[in-house]
Design a protein around this motif. Sequence first.
Motif, mmCIF file in Angstrom:
data_model
loop_
_atom_site.group_PDB
_atom_site.id
_atom_site.type_symbol
_atom_site.label_atom_id
_atom_site.label_comp_id
_atom_site.label_asym_id
_atom_site.label_seq_id
_atom_site.Cartn_x
_atom_site.Cartn_y
_atom_site.Cartn_z
ATOM 1 N N LEU A 36 0.835 -1.192 0.000
ATOM 2 C CA LEU A 36 0.000 0.000 0.000
ATOM 3 C C LEU A 36 0.873 1.246 0.000
ATOM 4 O O LEU A 36 1.823 1.347 0.773
ATOM 5 C CB LEU A 36 -0.882 -0.022 1.254
ATOM 6 C CG LEU A 36 -1.977 0.999 1.403
ATOM 7 C CD1 LEU A 36 -2.989 0.852 0.282
ATOM 8 C CD2 LEU A 36 -2.647 0.838 2.750
ATOM 9 N N VAL A 38 0.406 5.517 -0.023
ATOM 10 C CA VAL A 38 -0.545 6.622 0.088
ATOM 11 C C VAL A 38 0.232 7.930 0.073
ATOM 12 O O VAL A 38 1.192 8.102 0.820
ATOM 13 C CB VAL A 38 -1.370 6.526 1.390
ATOM 14 C CG1 VAL A 38 -2.370 7.659 1.469
ATOM 15 C CG2 VAL A 38 -2.052 5.183 1.499
ATOM 16 N N ILE A 47 -4.179 6.797 -3.315
ATOM 17 C CA ILE A 47 -3.903 5.487 -2.746
ATOM 18 C C ILE A 47 -3.605 4.510 -3.874
ATOM 19 O O ILE A 47 -4.381 4.391 -4.821
ATOM 20 C CB ILE A 47 -5.103 4.974 -1.940
ATOM 21 C CG1 ILE A 47 -5.433 5.983 -0.837
ATOM 22 C CG2 ILE A 47 -4.840 3.602 -1.360
ATOM 23 C CD1 ILE A 47 -6.765 5.759 -0.189
ATOM 24 N N THR A 71 -0.555 3.437 8.302
ATOM 25 C CA THR A 71 -1.195 2.163 7.986
ATOM 26 C C THR A 71 -0.757 1.151 9.039
ATOM 27 O O THR A 71 0.379 1.185 9.509
ATOM 28 C CB THR A 71 -0.810 1.641 6.582
ATOM 29 O OG1 THR A 71 0.604 1.511 6.494
ATOM 30 C CG2 THR A 71 -1.312 2.574 5.497
ATOM 31 N N LEU A 76 -5.980 1.913 6.975
ATOM 32 C CA LEU A 76 -5.452 3.219 6.621
ATOM 33 C C LEU A 76 -6.091 4.273 7.518
ATOM 34 O O LEU A 76 -7.323 4.300 7.675
ATOM 35 C CB LEU A 76 -5.781 3.534 5.157
ATOM 36 C CG LEU A 76 -5.531 4.944 4.670
ATOM 37 C CD1 LEU A 76 -4.030 5.246 4.656
ATOM 38 C CD2 LEU A 76 -6.126 5.138 3.295
#
Length: 82
Positions: A36, A38, A47, A71, A76
Amino acid sequence: MSNTQLAGGDERIVRRYEYDDSWVLVADLGVADEDLDVDVVGDTAIIVAEIDDDVSEAEFELPGPEASVTTNNGVLTITGEK
């Protein structure tokens, strides 16, 4: 404190909490933290999630600029001040 809950097309839940001096957005993305990415640019969160060999990207407007992002186990959390 006020609480707003939103569900997207895939029924993922995003919760928004409003406090006197801050706001918090929380979403359980179900993606490992290392998959992930962001970024916050102004009042937009971008994202990017990589699941297997598939990459998904989403962006949405935040209630305000200058947010911090964390995270933890696929959850999140974006926090900002009013």
